[in-house]
Design a protein around this motif. Sequence first.
Motif, short mmCIF file in Angstrom:
data_model
loop_
_atom_site.label_atom_id
_atom_site.label_comp_id
_atom_site.label_asym_id
_atom_site.label_seq_id
_atom_site.Cartn_x
_atom_site.Cartn_y
_atom_site.Cartn_z
N ASN A 42 13.48 -10.88 -4.45
CA ASN A 42 13.73 -9.78 -3.54
C ASN A 42 14.58 -9.45 -3.09
OD1 ASN A 42 13.02 -7.26 -2.37
ND2 ASN A 42 11.65 -7.74 -1.18
N LEU A 44 16.30 -5.79 -1.49
CA LEU A 44 16.19 -4.95 -1.24
C LEU A 44 17.20 -3.81 -1.23
CD1 LEU A 44 13.10 -4.54 1.77
CD2 LEU A 44 13.07 -3.61 -0.76
N ILE A 92 13.72 -8.86 6.11
CA ILE A 92 13.80 -8.40 5.24
C ILE A 92 12.75 -9.48 5.13
CG2 ILE A 92 12.97 -8.70 2.36
CD1 ILE A 92 16.32 -8.04 2.58
N LEU A 93 10.88 -8.33 5.38
CA LEU A 93 9.87 -10.01 5.05
C LEU A 93 9.75 -10.21 3.71
CD1 LEU A 93 7.52 -7.41 7.76
CD2 LEU A 93 9.23 -9.26 8.53
N ASP A 95 7.07 -10.75 2.52
CA ASP A 95 5.81 -10.21 1.83
C ASP A 95 6.37 -9.06 1.30
OD1 ASP A 95 5.38 -9.30 4.17
OD2 ASP A 95 3.65 -9.95 4.05
N ALA A 96 6.76 -8.28 2.16
CA ALA A 96 7.61 -6.73 1.51
C ALA A 96 7.43 -6.35 0.36
CB ALA A 96 8.82 -6.64 2.17
N GLN A 102 8.71 0.97 -3.76
CA GLN A 102 8.73 1.60 -2.99
C GLN A 102 9.89 3.45 -3.42
OE1 GLN A 102 11.57 0.22 0.51
NE2 GLN A 102 10.67 -1.70 0.17
#
Length: 980
Positions: A42, A44, A92-93, A95-96, A102
């Motif tokens: 991930n 972001l 950032i998590l 499980d985001a 988004q």
Amino acid sequence: MAADSEPESEVFEITDFTTASEWERFISKVEEVLNDWKLIGNSLGRPLEKGIFTSGTWEEKSDEISFADFKFSVTHHYLVQESVDKEGRDEILEDAIPQSMQDLLCMNNDFPPRAHCLVRWYGLREFVVIAPAAHSDAVLSESKCNLLLSSVSIALGNTGCQVPLFVQIHHKWRRMYVGECQGPGIRTDFEMVHLRKVPNQYTHLSGLLDIFKSKIGCPLTPLPPVSIAIRFTYVLQDWQQYFWPQQPPDIDALVGGEVGGLEFGKLPFGACEDPISELHLATTWPHLTEGIIVDNDVYSDLDPIQAPHWSVRVRKADNPQCLLGDFVTEFFKICRRKESTDEILGRSTFEEEGREIADITHALSKLTEPTPVPIHKLSVSNMVHTAKKKIRKHRGLEESPLNNDVLNTILLFLFPDAASEKTLDGTTSIDNSNLPSESEDYNLYNQFKSAPSDSLTYKLALCLCMINFYHGGLKGVAHLWQEFVLEMRFRWENNFLIPGLTGGPPDLRCCLLHQKLQMLNCCIERKKARDEGKKTSDNITNTYPGDVGKAADLLGPDHRKDTDKEKGEVGKSWDSWSDSDEEFFECLSDTEELKGNGQESGKKGGPKEMVNLKPEGRLHQHGRLTLLHNGEPLYIPVTQEPAPMTEDLLEEQSEVLAKLGTSAEGAHLRARMQSACLLSDMESFKAANPGCILEDFVRWYSPRDYIEEEVIDEKGDVILKGELSARMKIPSNMWVEAWETAKPIPARRQRRLFDDTREAEKVLHYLAFQKPADLARHLLPCVIHAAVLKVKEEESLENISSVKKIIKQIISHSSKVLHFPNPEDKKLEEIIHQITNVEAIIARARSLKAKFGTEKCEQEEEKEDLERFVSCLLEQPEVLVTGAGRGHAGRIIHKLFVNAQRAAAMAPPEEELKRVGCPEERRHNPVSDFPAPAGRELILRTTVPRPAPYSKALPQRMYSVLTKEDFRLAGAFSSDTSFF
């Protein structure tokens, strides 16, 4: 060796029946590409700013993979953004929600004017597309589509890639994509519907909402509200009240008396058709909520006048016909023709009773012929007489490519001195008072290697351009060129200088044709001066100049030689000196000359014998130098000017010198060839300074080669003692040799360094045998130069900043291309194409200004707003209308649509005015202000849990576009894969 190889021969191949299939290999290749591009995990990014999809930079990288023997291209499209700092990354998590999910809900970049279709449909900042590599290939069967989609799903799952991956299916023109995006325990499926015929229930908002809700299948009641963005696009094609302002040039007026030949110096400009074909108005409702508005098959609240956002784009006409571009393009086409002037006109062009310039060897006979009596008054009829006589001999006058009126108009434009009533003495070759200032535009010819914009060559290029386009094409060009060459010969034979050329030697910064004409002018000047000198010497008794100081006073200090320079810059030419009113000499026979000047004794080199010679050919006294031998003042002699040369002659000379090689004999011969000018100057110096020695000559001619030192003599006084430099003392020095062979002969009696008769005949021969294609190549830099000046002139009226930059690029590009002797056709075409593009942009600016009435605005603020709006329309893909339908530009656009609607419905103007003025009447009138939308776009968004009520709430999005022949639904539906 044999023993060594025996163990190897026992190794046998093991067949592995667990090998990967083609499908597995394909999946691993997809995974490999995703790993190479580091699209794992991930990542972001920053929240998307408003309008970033249009203003930001998009990049892509591609790779090729294959499924068995079927090749696919994999392309990664992404918006270039600054990466998030490390602190942000730590937050950032695991499980985001993936970035792309988004982005589905982001409203800042709905309906971008210029973007990849998947960006427009789904609002993604990054995605990967797998498509058939060959343009003709397509994945058509459902089973293959499913196989590819499952491959994508497995590859995403194996790698942990969170970037959406799409597969292009069906024919490429349909732009059909299916895809998937995976995150931790969540997945988004990208699906698409593409139909030609639209079901009636889906032409409005309520029907599309039903599809969206049924597709989500959310178990919750009540369903969370759906966010809606709507855009309707209206197209205006009918500019009823605006005729395109560009008028085609009036061909008849070019020849008519009221306009005259001055038009031949101007290039046409502008588009022949309206370069703006359509205006697209997009009315947008960016943030609506379900239930606020009604839009169904019976009634709609969506009135474009009430839309909060208006944006406009213009559609440009495809390749509008532009006059300037056509002119230059048609002229460029001549460069590819192979025919000679003879072949085009169907006869021997320059015959004159079978002898005119059939053979260049006859050129020398001109020396023995009597000088023609000058015609004091030159008229157009004189100029074209011989050519017309020959044309009549072969065919009727009416068959000539150019009629008399056009030809006379052009010749008067090229040779304005022919129309003057006063006697032509040819004293000046160009009117300096009309010269433009040394501005950047005027000096463009240096960069383009063309010719000054007030020169004959430049005017000739423009005339040939116009003849080619309007009056007879290639035949007309050949005819005008023939007349031009005849005029050149006429001027040479009658001692008339060619107008429109600066004096002096050929300017090597200009095109070769211009240099040739300048060379011919130099020849005419020399011949004229010589002929006038002969006439005067016949009428006036020869006088001996007792006091040569008169000549010095007459000429003044400007003619003094710069002692630090080489021979190239001489104050007074020998021709013009011999024509001065002060002194005239009769050319003596060889015997008399030898007797009178003591030539024999001169050969001995003894200065004592030379003292008795009469000084001749003095220009003026040096001022401070005296002769070393007898202390007499040193006189600067009248010298011959070096022979002017064009660049092809210089090149030819340098080749000859190079071929002489490096041997001693070759070097000596080269030195002798190069010292012709030096020898001439030495002879002039000896004639002007009887009793001089080599040291005297060197002190004047090359002071750096005479070294003076202060020494103390026997009496103890400090005196100056001088001697020649080391290079002058080298045995068999060229200067010493030349000095010994030089005789005391003044410049006017020397053999000419520049044989004007021979050089003029060479130029005339060169001109006569130019094919139209060669001529076009010579003059193309002038035509491009003229086109650039025209574009600059027109742009200055409009003041378009983007065009200024393009013109600078054109000038830079042209100066690089045109400086080569034979530019490539492709590069020349590029320059012409750039000029045409600029012309089209300026024409578009004028079209838009006319339509929006910027000149008619009375309020300064409104005028500035509209001008800013028009300039944005030219430079941006889509422009926001300030104030929507209520702003300055909005009201004008509304009026344009109203007028078009009125014309379509044939409503009388009185009714129309009432309808526009009164809102009530407008509402009840069946003719609306706007036509039916050419395109309807809707974006529906919501966040709901799927597939179960306890699943994670995830973003859902559906985009719909409806045009006349196209209906598309693009949905992105997310579901929870952990809790279902």
